[in-house]
Design a protein around this motif. Sequence first.
Motif, PDB file in Angstrom:
ATOM      1  N   ALA A  46       0.608  -1.244   0.172  1.00 42.69           N
ATOM      2  CA  ALA A  46      -0.340  -0.284  -0.019  1.00 42.69           C
ATOM      3  C   ALA A  46       1.105   0.582  -0.364  1.00 42.69           C
ATOM      4  O   ALA A  46       0.736   2.310  -0.553  1.00 42.69           O
ATOM      5  CB  ALA A  46      -0.777  -0.121   1.217  1.00 42.69           C
ATOM      6  N   TYR A  69      -9.293  14.639  10.250  1.00 41.97           N
ATOM      7  CA  TYR A  69      -8.238  14.107   9.224  1.00 41.97           C
ATOM      8  C   TYR A  69      -8.088  12.776   9.038  1.00 41.97           C
ATOM      9  O   TYR A  69      -7.670  12.527   7.368  1.00 41.97           O
ATOM     10  CB  TYR A  69      -7.075  14.753   9.542  1.00 41.97           C
ATOM     11  N   LEU A 116       1.714  17.941  10.652  1.00 45.45           N
ATOM     12  CA  LEU A 116       0.182  18.011  11.442  1.00 45.45           C
ATOM     13  C   LEU A 116       0.040  16.871  12.401  1.00 45.45           C
ATOM     14  O   LEU A 116      -0.069  16.466  13.447  1.00 45.45           O
ATOM     15  CB  LEU A 116      -0.320  19.051  11.689  1.00 45.45           C
ATOM     16  N   PHE A 117      -0.655  16.197  11.475  1.00 48.22           N
ATOM     17  CA  PHE A 117      -1.151  15.066  11.077  1.00 48.22           C
ATOM     18  C   PHE A 117       0.118  13.895  12.408  1.00 48.22           C
ATOM     19  O   PHE A 117      -0.135  12.888  12.939  1.00 48.22           O
ATOM     20  CB  PHE A 117      -2.030  14.426  10.687  1.00 48.22           C
ATOM     21  N   PHE A 124      -9.292  16.645  15.401  1.00 46.31           N
ATOM     22  CA  PHE A 124      -8.265  17.336  14.088  1.00 46.31           C
ATOM     23  C   PHE A 124      -8.210  15.929  13.856  1.00 46.31           C
ATOM     24  O   PHE A 124      -7.798  15.529  12.584  1.00 46.31           O
ATOM     25  CB  PHE A 124      -6.740  18.477  14.298  1.00 46.31           C
ATOM     26  N   LEU A 125      -7.229  15.396  14.977  1.00 50.34           N
ATOM     27  CA  LEU A 125      -6.655  14.018  14.560  1.00 50.34           C
ATOM     28  C   LEU A 125      -8.193  12.923  13.999  1.00 50.34           C
ATOM     29  O   LEU A 125      -7.956  11.825  12.848  1.00 50.34           O
ATOM     30  CB  LEU A 125      -5.880  13.285  15.560  1.00 50.34           C
ATOM     31  N   ALA A 148       0.660   4.538  -2.581  1.00 46.46           N
ATOM     32  CA  ALA A 148       0.704   5.001  -2.204  1.00 46.46           C
ATOM     33  C   ALA A 148       1.785   6.456  -2.660  1.00 46.46           C
ATOM     34  O   ALA A 148       1.544   7.478  -3.694  1.00 46.46           O
ATOM     35  CB  ALA A 148       0.230   5.598  -1.240  1.00 46.46           C
ATOM     36  N   LYS A 163       3.434   8.805   1.576  1.00 50.70           N
ATOM     37  CA  LYS A 163       3.035   9.745   0.380  1.00 50.70           C
ATOM     38  C   LYS A 163       4.065  11.379   0.415  1.00 50.70           C
ATOM     39  O   LYS A 163       4.301  12.156  -0.896  1.00 50.70           O
ATOM     40  CB  LYS A 163       1.381  10.358   0.733  1.00 50.70           C
ATOM     41  N   GLU A 181       0.022  12.842  15.640  1.00 54.38           N
ATOM     42  CA  GLU A 181      -0.036  10.839  16.096  1.00 54.38           C
ATOM     43  C   GLU A 181       1.176  10.537  17.198  1.00 54.38           C
ATOM     44  O   GLU A 181       1.150   9.747  16.830  1.00 54.38           O
ATOM     45  CB  GLU A 181       0.002  10.359  14.570  1.00 54.38           C
ATOM     46  N   PRO A 216      -1.699  20.234   1.869  1.00 53.41           N
ATOM     47  CA  PRO A 216      -1.535  19.210   2.877  1.00 53.41           C
ATOM     48  C   PRO A 216      -0.741  19.204   2.889  1.00 53.41           C
ATOM     49  O   PRO A 216      -0.648  18.010   3.467  1.00 53.41           O
ATOM     50  CB  PRO A 216      -1.928  18.260   1.176  1.00 53.41           C
ATOM     51  N   LEU A 276      -0.931   1.586   9.936  1.00 57.33           N
ATOM     52  CA  LEU A 276      -0.921   2.408   8.033  1.00 57.33           C
ATOM     53  C   LEU A 276      -1.170   4.253   7.878  1.00 57.33           C
ATOM     54  O   LEU A 276      -0.635   4.379   6.600  1.00 57.33           O
ATOM     55  CB  LEU A 276      -1.608   1.453   7.774  1.00 57.33           C
ATOM     56  N   ARG A 277      -2.070   4.278   8.461  1.00 52.30           N
ATOM     57  CA  ARG A 277      -1.786   5.686   8.069  1.00 52.30           C
ATOM     58  C   ARG A 277      -1.084   6.704   7.792  1.00 52.30           C
ATOM     59  O   ARG A 277      -0.326   7.859   7.110  1.00 52.30           O
ATOM     60  CB  ARG A 277      -3.021   6.034   9.240  1.00 52.30           C
ATOM     61  N   SER A 312      -0.388  19.884   6.417  1.00 52.69           N
ATOM     62  CA  SER A 312      -1.975  18.589   7.967  1.00 52.69           C
ATOM     63  C   SER A 312      -1.296  17.909   7.862  1.00 52.69           C
ATOM     64  O   SER A 312      -1.234  17.212   9.661  1.00 52.69           O
ATOM     65  CB  SER A 312      -3.015  19.523   6.934  1.00 52.69           C
ATOM     66  N   ASP A 313      -0.661  16.813   6.806  1.00 53.09           N
ATOM     67  CA  ASP A 313       0.205  15.762   7.035  1.00 53.09           C
ATOM     68  C   ASP A 313       1.037  15.862   8.079  1.00 53.09           C
ATOM     69  O   ASP A 313       1.021  15.543   9.187  1.00 53.09           O
ATOM     70  CB  ASP A 313       0.801  15.860   5.989  1.00 53.09           C
ATOM     71  N   VAL A 327       9.969   4.364  -0.294  1.00 52.38           N
ATOM     72  CA  VAL A 327       9.232   2.603   0.597  1.00 52.38           C
ATOM     73  C   VAL A 327      10.613   2.381   1.322  1.00 52.38           C
ATOM     74  O   VAL A 327      10.102   2.376   3.043  1.00 52.38           O
ATOM     75  CB  VAL A 327       8.359   1.558   0.260  1.00 52.38           C
ATOM     76  N   PHE A 367      -6.749   7.815   0.597  1.00 56.31           N
ATOM     77  CA  PHE A 367      -5.700   6.089   0.849  1.00 56.31           C
ATOM     78  C   PHE A 367      -6.223   5.165   0.588  1.00 56.31           C
ATOM     79  O   PHE A 367      -5.641   4.025  -0.104  1.00 56.31           O
ATOM     80  CB  PHE A 367      -4.558   6.242   1.152  1.00 56.31           C
ATOM     81  N   ALA A 427      -3.731  -1.925  -3.548  1.00 56.88           N
ATOM     82  CA  ALA A 427      -2.269  -3.213  -3.282  1.00 56.88           C
ATOM     83  C   ALA A 427      -3.068  -4.090  -3.016  1.00 56.88           C
ATOM     84  O   ALA A 427      -1.853  -5.099  -2.699  1.00 56.88           O
ATOM     85  CB  ALA A 427      -1.516  -2.886  -1.733  1.00 56.88           C
ATOM     86  N   LEU A 446       1.467   5.423   5.490  1.00 57.76           N
ATOM     87  CA  LEU A 446       0.711   6.357   4.043  1.00 57.76           C
ATOM     88  C   LEU A 446       1.203   7.318   3.964  1.00 57.76           C
ATOM     89  O   LEU A 446       1.430   7.657   3.544  1.00 57.76           O
ATOM     90  CB  LEU A 446      -0.700   5.837   4.010  1.00 57.76           C
ATOM     91  N   VAL A 447       0.589   8.302   4.665  1.00 52.91           N
ATOM     92  CA  VAL A 447       1.543   9.659   4.857  1.00 52.91           C
ATOM     93  C   VAL A 447       2.508  10.073   5.039  1.00 52.91           C
ATOM     94  O   VAL A 447       3.232  10.519   4.278  1.00 52.91           O
ATOM     95  CB  VAL A 447       0.810  10.426   6.608  1.00 52.91           C
ATOM     96  N   PHE A 492       3.563   1.482  -1.926  1.00 52.83           N
ATOM     97  CA  PHE A 492       4.422   1.404  -2.784  1.00 52.83           C
ATOM     98  C   PHE A 492       3.303   2.522  -3.532  1.00 52.83           C
ATOM     99  O   PHE A 492       3.527   3.343  -4.524  1.00 52.83           O
ATOM    100  CB  PHE A 492       4.273   0.420  -3.494  1.00 52.83           C
ATOM    101  N   ALA A 521      -5.110   3.399  -3.219  1.00 51.05           N
ATOM    102  CA  ALA A 521      -4.443   2.287  -3.191  1.00 51.05           C
ATOM    103  C   ALA A 521      -4.371   1.557  -1.919  1.00 51.05           C
ATOM    104  O   ALA A 521      -3.377   0.457  -2.247  1.00 51.05           O
ATOM    105  CB  ALA A 521      -2.752   3.841  -2.668  1.00 51.05           C
ATOM    106  N   ILE A 522      -4.390   1.602  -0.736  1.00 47.34           N
ATOM    107  CA  ILE A 522      -4.900   0.367  -0.088  1.00 47.34           C
ATOM    108  C   ILE A 522      -5.743  -1.110  -1.177  1.00 47.34           C
ATOM    109  O   ILE A 522      -5.365  -1.801  -0.573  1.00 47.34           O
ATOM    110  CB  ILE A 522      -5.766   0.842   1.468  1.00 47.34           C
TER     111      ILE A 522
END
Lengths: 184, 223
Positions: free
Chosen positions: A27, B11, A138-139, B7-8, A31, A78, A143, A132, A70-71, A135-136, A46, B19, B26, A74-75, A29, B22-23
């Motif tokens: 996944a 978002y 910040l995400f 936000f989490l 993305a 990307k 996390e 993005p 996974l999220r 925001s990515d 990757v 995604f 795959a 993927l971020v 790859f 993509a998922i």
Amino acid sequence: MLLFLTAAIPGEDLALLNGFYERFGGAMFRAARRYVQNDADAEDVVHDVFSALAESFIPALRDKDDEARLRFLLVCAKNRAISFSSRQSRIVPVPSPMLSKAFVHADDELAERMDDRALVRKLLGALDGMDPLYSDALFLQLEGASVKEIARLLGEKPETIKKRLHRARKLLRGAITEQGGTEE
Amino acid sequence: MNIEALFLEVYGKRLDAEFAEAIAAAEAEPYRFSPRFEERMQALLQSGRPAAKRSVPIRRILWIAAAAVLVLCSLAFTSKRIRSSVAGFLVQVFGDHVEYSDPEITKMAIEEEYGLVPVPEGFVEYKTIKTEDYICIFYVKGENTMLCLKQRASSNVSESVDNEHGVFEEYGINGKTVLIYLTETTAHAAWTEDGYYFSLAYTSVSQVDLDQIIDYISSVAVK
């Protein structure tokens, strides 16, 4: 999964890393492939994400469920791909969430479900106007990744990530307060 | 609700939608990574060490440089002997690794697939990567021991072996000459046979048993 004594990171993290590759490598790859010109470049992306994780594992990933991991990965893939492409002076197709009906749908359902619908709407509005990449970043930070860790994962300088985080927080705060809102 | 938690959540939903394609792709059509990529990833995932960009103290760099000069000087006198005695591939010594290249092989494509016959006790065949001129089979035993057998049918190949923590020795095994690199917990064997180039890598957390490695090499045969 395989654990080895010579590892630079602890065995349990190395085992996690092996699991990530087995479950999420494909996944990641896919993305990355959206932003680079060929398969080999996407493979490099990757590999680079996993290299960064091997160099310094993100402790926050240990306690997350697979969906969140996974999220997160993927971020990373990307953003790393976008960074890779921009360094090669290619035109990078950054997706606009506004153009996707799927996003609108998901957002509507979310707003319906949340208690403070007005706040959700403001947040969504803020996100629509935000790059993005901001925001990515910040995400990833929310996390549990530090500025240095995000920089390493995305192949950027820590200063660049700091700027993105600053811009993201400023835009978010601005959008929520300007519209007569309820800042945290 | 805290704005960061909100936000989490918000978002996160957007990312899931972004995604999803993509998922799904795959899952529906698993991408087959290139052998070169798989090799790099396996090296990374086994060692947990990034391939490049290691920060090394200056004193260590000087020691490595001095050692490399000594090795290269000695190689200048012995390279011809090494090239001819390793049964068909070129050995080049670098600062932190040795490279095997240009195997003298006759097969340009995989005609017969080799493997460990029978699969050694306790091991299971875990994964196989296959192209027209390359096969790589991973065998694992529990969580801590792995064997990786590579069979190559193209002379345009090279393989890197770490040379920092072990010794290189040549052995005659079943009539073929095998170059084995040994550390406390790893072994790497390379040889040419029946027109192919072979290598067998062994990694474990326990002490390497050379006799066992020789048994594994002896058991490499057409499947």
